[in-house]
Design an enzyme around this catalytic site. Structure first.
Site, PDB file in Angstrom:
ATOM      1  N   ASP A 146      35.530  34.144  49.062  1.00 21.97           N
ATOM      2  CA  ASP A 146      36.160  34.592  50.420  1.00 21.97           C
ATOM      3  C   ASP A 146      37.715  34.270  50.471  1.00 21.97           C
ATOM      4  O   ASP A 146      38.344  33.507  49.945  1.00 21.97           O
ATOM      5  CB  ASP A 146      35.411  33.135  51.195  1.00 21.97           C
ATOM      6  CG  ASP A 146      35.580  33.029  52.668  1.00 21.97           C
ATOM      7  OD1 ASP A 146      35.761  34.460  53.254  1.00 21.97           O
ATOM      8  OD2 ASP A 146      35.484  32.219  53.436  1.00 21.97           O
ATOM      9  N   HIS A 190      41.449  42.915  49.231  1.00 19.52           N
ATOM     10  CA  HIS A 190      40.247  43.374  48.442  1.00 19.52           C
ATOM     11  C   HIS A 190      40.398  43.892  47.134  1.00 19.52           C
ATOM     12  O   HIS A 190      39.710  43.365  46.048  1.00 19.52           O
ATOM     13  CB  HIS A 190      39.674  44.380  49.244  1.00 19.52           C
ATOM     14  CG  HIS A 190      38.903  43.795  50.519  1.00 19.52           C
ATOM     15  ND1 HIS A 190      38.143  42.641  50.612  1.00 19.52           N
ATOM     16  CD2 HIS A 190      38.909  44.397  51.675  1.00 19.52           C
ATOM     17  CE1 HIS A 190      37.963  42.430  51.798  1.00 19.52           C
ATOM     18  NE2 HIS A 190      38.334  43.484  52.530  1.00 19.52           N
ATOM     19  N   LEU A 216      26.763  36.217  28.351  1.00 13.97           N
ATOM     20  CA  LEU A 216      26.943  36.097  29.856  1.00 13.97           C
ATOM     21  C   LEU A 216      25.926  36.828  30.833  1.00 13.97           C
ATOM     22  O   LEU A 216      26.227  38.023  30.431  1.00 13.97           O
ATOM     23  CB  LEU A 216      28.358  36.018  30.403  1.00 13.97           C
ATOM     24  CG  LEU A 216      28.602  35.776  31.754  1.00 13.97           C
ATOM     25  CD1 LEU A 216      28.244  34.668  32.451  1.00 13.97           C
ATOM     26  CD2 LEU A 216      29.985  36.191  32.237  1.00 13.97           C
TER      27      LEU A 216
END
Length: 248
Positions: free
Chosen positions: A18, A35, A129
């Site tokens: 966020d 962004h 991962l």
């Protein structure tokens, strides 16, 4: 930061990324710059997760509510997703990272869905991962879709009503087969889940950090994990598990 060699990292870390727009606004820059800077933070988070031995990293990339944003911003976000997959997929694959995408895939644009599928198919057999990308995702929608699936199975006689258990619901969620997150981290100082992993977060620890997502550095990530390590988790009982820490 104190690191103990005899403790293990959390198995699953989920992050609500966020603050890209506010990071840009604070610097007098277009939101698109925030962004783009946020994509760099994604790369760093993936590196850190791999380095410390986290098994699952879930990133809230695009929520089902994000469609309310201006079309120009949505197009830019989609463009960044395309760029990330095209530029980073080969490296993720080489690093043995497995990509999994959760969220509603219905009515996704023709230039987005094939990329998501490609990322999953290319890395399907990797064993390192697992990078879970929550795209067009909303927890209430996820639970509703699972409920519809179960209702259909009952209506068709394939499942008795008494089989509608917590486990049965979990097996029909987008995250089936993925352990619930040990800790959910949210950046930017906001302190809410925003319709993210509501079912799975039943016993997750919540860590909120003030930094905007573009500033989510290795140090911030490890600091958040240190805060998690200091928690005593009881899971509804009286005796908690020992706290965990991470290796830098």
């Amino acid at each position: 930061m104190t690191i103990s060699d005899d403790r293990t990292p959390p198995e699953h870390v989920a992050i609500i990324m966020d603050g890209n727009g506010r990071w840009a606004n604070a610097r007098g820059l277009p939101r698109t710059v925030g962004h783009r800077k946020g994509v760099e933070a994604v790369r760093e988070a993936v590196r850190v997760a791999g380095d410390v031995g986290i098994r699952y990293l879930t990133l809230f990339a695009f929520s089902s509510e994000n469609w309310r944003r201006p079309a120009t911003e949505i197009n830019d976000l989609f463009g960044l997703l395309r760029m990330f997959i095209r530029r980073d997929l080969a490296e993720l694959h080489a690093e043995n990272v497995k990509v999994r995408v959760i969220g509603d895939r219905n009515n996704l644009r023709d230039d987005i869905l094939p990329l998501l599928i490609e990322a999953e198919e290319t890395t399907r057999d990797n064993t390192g991962l697992t990078l879970v990308i929550a795209f067009n995702y909303g927890a209430r929608d996820e639970i509703a879709r699972a409920a519809v699936t179960l209702a259909r199975e009952v209506a068709e006689g394939r499942l008795p009503p008494e089989a509608l258990t917590v486990e049965a619901i979990g097996e029909r969620l987008d995250t089936a087969g993925i352990p619930d997150p040990d800790v959910i981290i949210r950046t930017s100082g906001e302190e809410r889940l925003s319709n993210f992993l509501l079912w799975q977060a039943a016993y997750s620890e919540l860590v909120f950090v003030p930094e905007y997502w573009p500033d989510f550095s290795r140090e911030v990530f490890l600091g958040a994990l240190d805060r998690f390590a200091a928690r005593e988790r009881r899971f509804g009982g009286l005796a908690g598990r020992p706290p965990v820490a991470v290796r830098s």
